[in-house]
Write a protein that holds these residues in place. Structure first.
Motif, PDB file in Angstrom:
ATOM      1  N   ASN A 173       0.858  -1.184   0.000  1.00  0.00           N
ATOM      2  CA  ASN A 173       0.000   0.000   0.000  1.00  0.00           C
ATOM      3  C   ASN A 173       0.894   1.234   0.000  1.00  0.00           C
ATOM      4  O   ASN A 173       1.640   1.474   0.952  1.00  0.00           O
ATOM      5  CB  ASN A 173      -0.895  -0.015   1.239  1.00  0.00           C
ATOM      6  CG  ASN A 173      -1.735   1.242   1.389  1.00  0.00           C
ATOM      7  OD1 ASN A 173      -1.861   2.039   0.459  1.00  0.00           O
ATOM      8  ND2 ASN A 173      -2.330   1.426   2.562  1.00  0.00           N
ATOM      9  N   ASP A 220      -4.805   3.295   6.013  1.00  0.00           N
ATOM     10  CA  ASP A 220      -5.094   1.859   5.940  1.00  0.00           C
ATOM     11  C   ASP A 220      -6.141   1.607   4.870  1.00  0.00           C
ATOM     12  O   ASP A 220      -7.076   2.400   4.691  1.00  0.00           O
ATOM     13  CB  ASP A 220      -5.609   1.348   7.291  1.00  0.00           C
ATOM     14  CG  ASP A 220      -4.576   1.469   8.402  1.00  0.00           C
ATOM     15  OD1 ASP A 220      -3.385   1.647   8.086  1.00  0.00           O
ATOM     16  OD2 ASP A 220      -4.967   1.405   9.583  1.00  0.00           O
ATOM     17  N   ARG A 221      -6.014   0.476   4.206  1.00  0.00           N
ATOM     18  CA  ARG A 221      -6.978   0.130   3.154  1.00  0.00           C
ATOM     19  C   ARG A 221      -7.476  -1.288   3.373  1.00  0.00           C
ATOM     20  O   ARG A 221      -6.718  -2.188   3.727  1.00  0.00           O
ATOM     21  CB  ARG A 221      -6.318   0.262   1.773  1.00  0.00           C
ATOM     22  CG  ARG A 221      -5.928   1.671   1.463  1.00  0.00           C
ATOM     23  CD  ARG A 221      -4.923   1.804   0.343  1.00  0.00           C
ATOM     24  NE  ARG A 221      -5.488   1.529  -0.963  1.00  0.00           N
ATOM     25  CZ  ARG A 221      -4.805   1.655  -2.099  1.00  0.00           C
ATOM     26  NH1 ARG A 221      -3.538   2.031  -2.084  1.00  0.00           N
ATOM     27  NH2 ARG A 221      -5.381   1.397  -3.253  1.00  0.00           N
ATOM     28  N   ASN A 222      -8.767  -1.450   3.164  1.00  0.00           N
ATOM     29  CA  ASN A 222      -9.421  -2.752   3.244  1.00  0.00           C
ATOM     30  C   ASN A 222     -10.139  -2.950   1.915  1.00  0.00           C
ATOM     31  O   ASN A 222     -11.216  -2.399   1.700  1.00  0.00           O
ATOM     32  CB  ASN A 222     -10.406  -2.775   4.420  1.00  0.00           C
ATOM     33  CG  ASN A 222     -11.145  -4.103   4.539  1.00  0.00           C
ATOM     34  OD1 ASN A 222     -12.296  -4.213   4.122  1.00  0.00           O
ATOM     35  ND2 ASN A 222     -10.493  -5.108   5.099  1.00  0.00           N
ATOM     36  N   GLU A 223      -9.506  -3.675   1.002  1.00  0.00           N
ATOM     37  CA  GLU A 223      -9.991  -3.737  -0.368  1.00  0.00           C
ATOM     38  C   GLU A 223      -9.914  -5.157  -0.920  1.00  0.00           C
ATOM     39  O   GLU A 223      -9.070  -5.951  -0.515  1.00  0.00           O
ATOM     40  CB  GLU A 223      -9.147  -2.817  -1.271  1.00  0.00           C
ATOM     41  CG  GLU A 223      -9.212  -1.356  -0.918  1.00  0.00           C
ATOM     42  CD  GLU A 223      -8.323  -0.502  -1.806  1.00  0.00           C
ATOM     43  OE1 GLU A 223      -7.886  -1.009  -2.867  1.00  0.00           O
ATOM     44  OE2 GLU A 223      -8.054   0.664  -1.449  1.00  0.00           O
ATOM     45  N   GLN A 234     -16.716  -1.571  -1.767  1.00  0.00           N
ATOM     46  CA  GLN A 234     -16.073  -0.441  -2.455  1.00  0.00           C
ATOM     47  C   GLN A 234     -17.068   0.642  -2.799  1.00  0.00           C
ATOM     48  O   GLN A 234     -18.080   0.374  -3.459  1.00  0.00           O
ATOM     49  CB  GLN A 234     -15.379  -0.953  -3.723  1.00  0.00           C
ATOM     50  CG  GLN A 234     -14.692   0.125  -4.540  1.00  0.00           C
ATOM     51  CD  GLN A 234     -13.973  -0.446  -5.751  1.00  0.00           C
ATOM     52  OE1 GLN A 234     -12.889  -1.005  -5.629  1.00  0.00           O
ATOM     53  NE2 GLN A 234     -14.574  -0.314  -6.920  1.00  0.00           N
ATOM     54  N   CYS A 259     -10.260   8.524  -2.163  1.00  0.00           N
ATOM     55  CA  CYS A 259     -10.873   7.569  -3.079  1.00  0.00           C
ATOM     56  C   CYS A 259     -10.194   7.636  -4.447  1.00  0.00           C
ATOM     57  O   CYS A 259      -9.908   6.607  -5.071  1.00  0.00           O
ATOM     58  CB  CYS A 259     -12.359   7.850  -3.202  1.00  0.00           C
ATOM     59  SG  CYS A 259     -13.288   6.592  -4.089  1.00  0.00           S
ATOM     60  N   SER A 314      -6.740   6.033  -4.269  1.00  0.00           N
ATOM     61  CA  SER A 314      -6.810   4.569  -4.269  1.00  0.00           C
ATOM     62  C   SER A 314      -6.995   4.018  -5.675  1.00  0.00           C
ATOM     63  O   SER A 314      -6.512   2.934  -5.997  1.00  0.00           O
ATOM     64  CB  SER A 314      -7.972   4.096  -3.375  1.00  0.00           C
ATOM     65  OG  SER A 314      -7.758   4.455  -2.032  1.00  0.00           O
TER      66      SER A 314
END
Length: 846
Positions: A400, A405-408, A579, A736, A739
């Protein structure tokens, strides 16, 4: 009697003009890529400066030009080198490839200056950079803080003789303070309020030659020390632009910008100008096939080069990886050349006998991508020291490059050895993670939801064994009705009318339906004026077919096939579990070169132009059910709240700012709902009271300099929608967009410590990491941008034991040595900066 007084008035006015001291800034712009006749030009400049000792010039020459000049005409080069640091010459735009600035990322602007200034200093070490001035509209609202950080003292917002692509708003008098979005200010010579666009011209303002009319207007406006300007094209064989000796027009005095501001102007002002991005009136061939491809190629290369640097920093902190600096420098060089303003305004011009600008840009960006892809691959797989923990495990690392933090959902191809075995996926804590395996022809792809910490990585392992199963899908698809649904959205397409969207229900936003109910336009409709058919054509005029391309617990992707004006098109729509972003991809398979625009252009030099009004170009339309919405749009290191009632204009002298860089957000002023539109390239958008938000997709016809911007291949573009609540900052639209532009990087690695690690964490959201790079001395340069946060202090934690952290300016000079707080192998610092501010730090590791 009346004639007598009239003659007296004229005589008085002329006397006032000629008794008023006027100044003129002359110079040259261009370079090895933008017109610089190497065999004679440098000697010509040297000779003219000697012949006219009163002459002064500003140089806006591409820095790389001097490499060639030194080789091809060494004697002239040495003579000019002796003159360059004197009073007759000032270097005013050291950017490596003279980009427009408003159409590229803020980080790209910084690198253009860094590499360009370094190159000029290699040739002319005694030169300093005091004033930023350009001949094309190479401006952006964020420039004050960038210029000040590089040591510039002054700026100029005039470009009087090359306004084909645009100009700044006229404002103020002799000097203003240009205030950037972060509050930075720089003393600036504006395009005066009295500096009009030249009549019977489509490329000049009245300041181009110190005419009587211009100086009279300045005198009437109370400008005591009026100044005109023209940076001549370096290919022109002219000396002093408005004469010399006793024949200088209106007894004007040649000055450099630095000399004018410091020694001849009023020198200070209380006139503060909060220059908005919409004060930049610019217009290129938006929607033309060639410009669209250039913008997409540049965007892709921009994203990948900064990602390569960031992943390399993570690998360097972990195991000492160092990328080959000369290769990365070359990757930036080819990207910067692709950002040259000529590549965007004259893409059909030939740089050499073989290639046009457009062809070279495709090659240059491909070179950038090849280098950055190789660096990313090397950085990920550099570590040879870690032991393989489980003989029968395969390790996945998710990188990343962003600050949060990313939850994807991620998906990646499984290696061949996984094809015939049962397998289970585990996180760094040894907990099994639900996943989905999907076979497509000869490939097998793994889907799962990954947690990726801020500016770091997470690690997963695949082991032999029976998986506990896939996550239960909540997806629903009905091909006949044209319905798709997941945990986030329910979308209904009207297949009888081209697949336009009649319902877009956002489940997490109170089941709000964002599709407009009583609009003459439809969400997702393609619409444009086909002038050979003398009518508007719409994708709603023919039925469409929908089929499912992908449907698993994590992702739905459908394909919609329709036609517009008999030309077939395909649109893919993708919903992903959890998403907020809805992804679209559009391809139009043109049968021929259809004419699309307001009318068939016949006189490109006329003030009225067919390619100005974007309502007539092919648009993707987004009529939304929003009350009294207003447009917000991002710009380099800025977000602009639009002040325009509409974006429509038809003439060169009526240009409005209608640029989408990364995103625009249509937000209610009397409510809480908004719809953001993301674009995969810089282009234009349309919006007005009786016209919905529209993304420009295609123009075909005559454009600048009479060039026919034809359709020669299919249109291919990507965009995305983000329905949300609150304004852009509350909804983290910038995050957004980031990302989307910097996706998670997934890789198999043979050896790994099964852990999750964040190299940099922030106590509060809002800061972007725009750059992280390794210097030759092993120190790390980190650049932060306050994208949507407030100016309160926040703690930044580094998962490193640092010897020092210094805030530096863009020249590398130390501004402040930060106080360090160390604990458990980590280091904390406290940082505060204004909204839209940038700060650069130098990290020294143990």
């Amino acid at each position: 009697m009346n004639k007598f007084y009239f003659s007296l008035l004229v005589s008085y006015t002329c006397l006032a003009v000629h008794s008023q001291k006027a100044f003129f800034v002359d110079g040259y712009h261009g370079g090895i890529y933008g017109h610089y006749p190497v065999q004679w030009k440098t000697q010509f400049i040297v000779d003219q400066l000697a012949l006219h000792p009163e002459w002064r010039i500003c140089m806006e020459i591409e820095p790389e030009t001097w490499d060639t000049v030194r080789v091809k005409t060494p004697n002239a080069y040495q003579k000019f080198k002796q003159i360059a640091a004197g009073k007759q010459v000032e270097f005013t735009n050291p950017a490596y490839a003279q980009p427009y600035c408003y159409n590229i990322s803020g980080e790209s602007i910084i690198r253009q200056f860094q590499y360009g200034m370094e190159k000029i200093k290699q040739h002319f070490p005694e030169v300093d950079f005091t004033t930023y001035s350009v001949e094309e509209p190479c401006f952006s609202s964020c420039l004050p803080q960038i210029l000040k950080s590089f040591g510039f003292k002054y700026a100029v917002l005039k470009n009087p003789n090359t306004c084909w692509g645009g100009y700044t708003q006229n404002y103020g008098g002799e000097i203003v303070k240009w205030i950037g979005p972060d509050g930075s200010s720089i003393l600036t010579v504006p395009r005066y309020a009295c500096e009009e666009l030249e009549k019977n011209s489509t490329w000049q303002t009245t300041a181009w030659n110190n005419s009587d009319a211009y100086l009279q207007a300045c005198n009437k406006a109370g400008i005591r020390h009026p100044v005109g300007m023209c940076f001549q094209d370096a290919g022109w064989k002219n000396g002093p632009w408005i004469g010399s000796g006793r024949h200088i027009k209106n007894n004007s005095v040649y000055v450099t910008w630095r000399d004018y501001i410091e020694n001849n102007s009023i020198g200070k002002t209380d006139d503060i100008w909060h220059f908005s991005q919409e004060d930049l009136h610019v217009n290129l061939m938006w929607g033309s096939q060639t410009l669209q491809r250039i913008a997409q190629q540049v965007r892709s290369a921009e994203n990948r080069v900064v990602m390569a640097e960031k992943i390399s920093v993570i690998a360097y902190a972990e195991n000492g990886y160092r990328y080959p600096q000369n290769e990365l420098d070359e990757a930036w060089r080819t990207l910067m050349l692709a950002q040259h303003h000529d590549s965007w305004i004259v893409p059909y011009n030939r740089l050499n006998k073989q290639h046009t600008w457009a062809e070279e840009i495709e090659r240059w960006t491909a070179q950038t991508n090849a280098v950055t892809d190789r660096i990313i691959e090397e950085a990920i797989h550099y570590d040879k020291s870690k032991e393989m923990l489980h003989e029968k495990s395969i390790y996945i690392r998710i990188y990343n490059t962003l600050s949060f933090d990313r939850n994807e959902v991620v998906n990646l191809l499984l290696p061949p050895e996984c094809a015939a075995t049962d397998m289970a996926l585990y996180d760094s804590n040894g907990q099994e993670i639900r996943c989905s395996v999907e076979q497509d022809n000869d490939t097998i792809r793994l889907f799962f939801v990954a947690d990726a910490p801020a500016f770091g990585y997470s690690t997963y392992s695949i082991r032999q064994g029976k998986s506990s199963g896939e996550e239960v899908s909540v997806n629903r698809v009905d091909e006949s009705e044209g319905l798709i649904e997941n945990d986030m959205y329910k979308i209904v397409f009207d297949l009888s009318k081209g697949g336009r969207i009649k319902k877009l229900i956002a489940k997490k936003e109170n089941n709000k339906d964002f599709a407009a109910k009583n609009s003459p336009y439809a969400l997702g409709e393609l619409r444009g004026y086909f002038y050979d058919e003398a009518k508007f054509c719409s994708s709603s005029e023919a039925a469409a077919r929908m089929r499912v391309v992908k449907n698993n617990p994590y992702e739905i992707k459908v394909q919609i096939d329709g036609e517009i004006a008999s030309h077939p098109f395909t649109q893919w729509v993708r919903l992903v579990k959890g998403q907020k972003r809805i992804d679209f991809e559009l391809a139009i398979h043109w049968k021929n070169n259809a004419g699309i625009g307001e009318y068939r252009e016949k006189n490109w030099r006329a003030n009225r132009r067919a390619y100005c009004d974007d309502r007539f170009k092919l648009n993707v339309l987004f009529p939304a059910d929003l009350r009294s919405p207003r447009i917000y749009k991002d710009a380099p290191f800025d977000v602009c709240e639009s002040r325009l009632d509409n974006t429509f204009f038809q003439t060169w002298d009526g240009i409005k700012h209608n640029i989408i860089l990364h995103w625009v957000d249509l937000a209610e002023q009397d409510g809480d709902y908004a719809l953001a539109l993301l674009s995969d390239h810089t282009t234009s958008y349309s919006y007005g009271e009786d016209f919905p938000l529209g993304l420009t997709a295609q123009y075909s016809g005559i454009g600048l300099w009479g060039m026919d911007y034809k359709i020669t291949q299919p249109l291919k573009m990507k965009y995305a929608l983000v329905p949300h609540r609150g304004k852009w900052d509350e909804a983290a639209v910038s995050a957004c967009s980031d990302s989307w532009n910097e996706p998670l990087v997934c890789a198999y690695i043979p050896r790994a410590t099964v852990e999750n690690k964040s190299l940099i964490t922030f106590s509060k959201s809002g800061y972007q990491i725009t750059a992280a790079q390794i210097r030759d001395d092993g120190k790390i340069v980190l650049r932060l941008f306050n994208a949507d946060g407030d100016n309160t202090a926040r703690k930044i934690t580094f998962a490193l034991s640092l010897l020092s952290v210094k805030e530096i300016d863009l020249n590398g000079n130390v501004i402040e040595r930060k106080k360090l707080e160390k604990h458990s192998g980590k280091t904390d610092i406290t940082v505060s900066m204004p909204r839209f501010g940038i700060r650069t730090f130098l990290l020294e590791t143990n």
